[in-house]
Design a protein around this motif. Structure first.
Motif, short mmCIF file in Angstrom:
data_model
loop_
_atom_site.label_atom_id
_atom_site.label_comp_id
_atom_site.label_asym_id
_atom_site.label_seq_id
_atom_site.Cartn_x
_atom_site.Cartn_y
_atom_site.Cartn_z
N ILE A 299 32.73 7.43 -2.27
CA ILE A 299 32.10 8.63 -1.71
C ILE A 299 30.85 9.00 -2.50
O ILE A 299 29.79 9.28 -1.92
CB ILE A 299 33.11 9.80 -1.69
N LYS A 300 30.95 8.99 -3.82
CA LYS A 300 29.79 9.34 -4.65
C LYS A 300 28.63 8.37 -4.41
O LYS A 300 27.47 8.78 -4.31
CB LYS A 300 30.18 9.29 -6.13
N ILE A 301 28.96 7.09 -4.33
CA ILE A 301 27.91 6.08 -4.13
C ILE A 301 27.31 6.19 -2.73
O ILE A 301 26.09 6.09 -2.55
CB ILE A 301 28.47 4.67 -4.41
N SER A 302 28.15 6.42 -1.74
CA SER A 302 27.65 6.62 -0.37
C SER A 302 26.69 7.80 -0.31
O SER A 302 25.70 7.79 0.42
CB SER A 302 28.82 6.85 0.60
N ASN A 303 26.98 8.83 -1.11
CA ASN A 303 26.15 10.03 -1.11
C ASN A 303 24.72 9.77 -1.56
O ASN A 303 23.80 10.52 -1.25
CB ASN A 303 26.78 11.10 -2.01
N LEU A 304 24.52 8.66 -2.29
CA LEU A 304 23.17 8.29 -2.71
C LEU A 304 22.32 7.80 -1.54
O LEU A 304 21.08 7.81 -1.61
CB LEU A 304 23.23 7.18 -3.77
N PHE A 305 22.97 7.40 -0.46
CA PHE A 305 22.26 6.77 0.66
C PHE A 305 22.37 7.56 1.97
O PHE A 305 21.52 7.41 2.84
CB PHE A 305 22.80 5.36 0.88
N VAL A 306 23.43 8.35 2.12
CA VAL A 306 23.66 9.08 3.37
C VAL A 306 23.02 10.46 3.30
O VAL A 306 23.22 11.20 2.33
CB VAL A 306 25.18 9.23 3.64
N PRO A 307 22.21 10.85 4.30
CA PRO A 307 21.54 12.15 4.29
C PRO A 307 22.55 13.30 4.24
O PRO A 307 23.66 13.20 4.77
CB PRO A 307 20.76 12.16 5.61
N GLU A 308 22.15 14.38 3.62
CA GLU A 308 23.00 15.56 3.50
C GLU A 308 23.48 16.03 4.87
O GLU A 308 22.71 16.12 5.81
CB GLU A 308 22.24 16.69 2.81
N GLY A 309 24.79 16.30 4.95
CA GLY A 309 25.38 16.78 6.19
C GLY A 309 25.92 15.69 7.09
O GLY A 309 26.75 15.96 7.97
N LYS A 310 25.48 14.45 6.90
CA LYS A 310 25.99 13.34 7.70
C LYS A 310 27.35 12.89 7.16
O LYS A 310 27.62 12.96 5.95
CB LYS A 310 25.01 12.15 7.65
N LEU A 311 28.21 12.39 8.06
CA LEU A 311 29.56 11.99 7.64
C LEU A 311 29.56 10.70 6.82
O LEU A 311 28.80 9.77 7.08
CB LEU A 311 30.47 11.82 8.86
N ILE A 312 30.47 10.67 5.83
CA ILE A 312 30.73 9.46 5.07
C ILE A 312 31.98 8.77 5.60
O ILE A 312 32.00 7.56 5.79
CB ILE A 312 30.88 9.79 3.57
N LEU A 313 33.04 9.54 5.85
CA LEU A 313 34.24 9.00 6.46
C LEU A 313 35.10 10.15 6.96
O LEU A 313 34.82 11.33 6.72
CB LEU A 313 35.05 8.14 5.49
#
Length: 518
Positions: A299-313
């Protein structure tokens, strides 16, 4: 070692298990690997995630075992009052208790009480018919916790039980297993001559793991082959340094993440900072052969690439209720990115791949991923034994459940054919006049590194012998024209180097990246 996505949970320790487990959050893992926590209430993953741990389900599970423990104590020691002190009678366990009493009273020899209880719990878990749920005795649990620490000793491969077979999910990069040619989907038939068919992954790990410097012989059925092969592997320290970075041409950085361990996020931050200092203009994230790791790290690593507010999972419980985990603010990578996946990419690596693909439009390159879409919780009992069981599904941002299906890349790319050649047993002699599939594999290896073995047909003729002699001369080996021992090992190592030099999947990822830059 199975891989599993592990939540922090009561009595739990942090991380999946290598040989092992791999994919979890902090619960103190592949071929073959995290600290005590309190009960599973809401948790904030360092500002990235708030997630309920299905506390009601866990409470009920705890009560079942608390009740069973008190009643068993009463049955064993004759204190009938203990059954009724503070805990209501659980009639659904009457059959279990009656069986215990009958065996204890009339079995023809003395019974190990602990073994009976362990067997009952193990049978309960096995009845779930879930390869990712498991019961571990104290000894097995110790191996489990060791395998999810910063390092362990073994061969370095993650395995899982599938349809009664022990199947390799992925070897760890640079591990003895990888160097010996162990690949995803290989089936391990026996360990040191002992069949492990029908064995749990945990039991198989207990046989495969061992002290540094000791040997273990695996009987392996390679993917796509009907003939078993014996592979002797020397165990070694398996450090879990999970991030490797290098700067390639034209400012393109390649960062390989081998698993999602306790320190992976920090390792990645350091690696990216170093690449930025070197003028990074594009980034290839390599998740090939990554069997997973800790959910909070993904989740932390995904947060480096996914725009704020967009879903990770999304995480879905058994009632269909979904918890949606979205990216928050903070540092974001702002250069073009592509991500490499293959059949050894599983669990947490699939969470990351799906997140960046569906929520950040980052292209995936390579081959279809493994397909592991469930979440596990691991808990220790007071005696040191442990249970690990599935508590939920995880879904991609778009709501897809990739379990057993995997994730298809946007751009397919395969490695050269010689990357899939079988392992050659260095203890077996290959020489002139022999005919076998091993000879054919050796001929293909010789051809891959630029030597001419003649017709590649499995017949060790004069041309093959001359090619072997030439190889031995080039590598300062005894030029007797026979492949065995050091000659065999050196030949396989040269092929491995050739694969790294001609990594067609990395080349395709860079090509895709350059198109993104335009």
């Amino acid at each position: 070692m199975k891989h599993a996505i592990l939540y922090k949970t009561m009595f739990a320790k942090d991380r999946p298990f290598f040989a092992s487990l791999y994919t979890g959050t902090k619960v103190v893992n592949v071929m073959e690997n995290e600290k005590k926590e309190v009960e599973p209430t809401q948790e904030n993953h360092s500002g990235y995630i708030k997630m309920r741990k299905f506390s009601f389900v866990m409470l009920m599970f705890f009560l079942v075992f608390a009740t069973a423990g008190i009643t068993t104590f009463a049955l064993a020691f004759g204190d009938e009052k203990a059954v009724n002190v503070g805990v209501p009678e659980r009639t659904e366990f009457k059959k279990l208790y009656d069986t215990y009493d009958e065996l204890k009273k009339d079995y023809y020899k003395d019974i190990d009480q602990d073994k009976l209880v362990n067997g009952a719990i193990n049978g309960m878990i096995e009845s779930l018919d879930d390869p990712y749920s498991d019961y571990m005795t104290k000894e097995e649990a110790e191996k489990f916790h060791e395998s999810i620490s910063s390092s362990f000793q073994g061969i370095g491969a993650e395995i899982q039980e599938k349809d009664g077979n022990i199947v390799v999910v992925s070897p760890i990069k640079g591990s003895p297993a990888e160097k010996a040619g162990i690949k995803p989907n290989d089936i391990i038939l026996a360990v040191d001559g002992k069949s492990i068919h029908g064995m749990s992954a945990t039991d198989a790990v207990m046989l495969i793991r061992g002290k540094k410097g000791t040997d273990v012989t695996l009987t392996v059925q390679k993917a796509g082959s009907d003939e078993p092969t014996e592979i002797k592997i020397t165990r070694d320290d398996i450090p879990l340094n999970t991030v490797n970075a290098e700067m390639m041409d034209n400012g393109i950085a390649k960062v390989q993440i081998t698993s999602f361990s306790e320190n992976t996020y920090k390792e990645l931050q350091d690696a990216l900072a170093d690449m930025e200092k070197q003028g990074m203009k594009g980034l290839v994230i390599d998740l090939r052969q990554n069997p997973g790791g800790l959910l909070d790290q993904a989740i932390k690593i995904s947060n480096l690439f996914v725009p704020e507010g967009k879903l990770i999972l999304q995480v879905e419980d058994r009632n269909g209720k979904r918890e949606k985990i979205a990216a928050e603010g903070g540092k974001k990578i702002d250069v073009p990115v592509s991500v490499l996946i293959d059949g050894g990419s599983a669990s947490a690596s699939e969470i990351f791949a799906a997140a960046v693909s569906q929520s950040a439009n980052i292209p995936l390159v390579g081959e279809k991923s493994f397909g592991k879409g469930t979440v596990q919780t691991a808990s220790d009992f007071n005696d040191g034994s442990n249970i690990k069981f599935t508590t939920a599904k995880w879904l991609t941002p778009n709501g897809d459940w990739i379990h057993t299906k995997g994730i298809k890349p946007d751009v397919e790319a395969k490695l050269p054919d010689y990357a899939n050649l079988p392992y050659l047993n260095p203890d077996k002699e290959l020489k002139k006049e022999m005919v076998s599939s091993e000879v054919k594999a050796a001929e293909e290896m010789l051809k891959a590194i630029g030597l001419d073995p003649g017709k590649v047909d499995g017949y060790f003729d004069e041309n093959t012998e001359n090619a072997v002699k030439k190889f031995q001369e080039n590598n300062k080996l005894s030029a007797d024209g026979i492949l065995k021992g050091e000659s065999t090992m050196d030949l396989m190592e040269k092929v491995r180097e050739k694969i790294l030099q001609n990594d067609t999947q990395v080349k395709k990822a860079v090509e895709v990246l350059q198109k993104e830059k335009k």
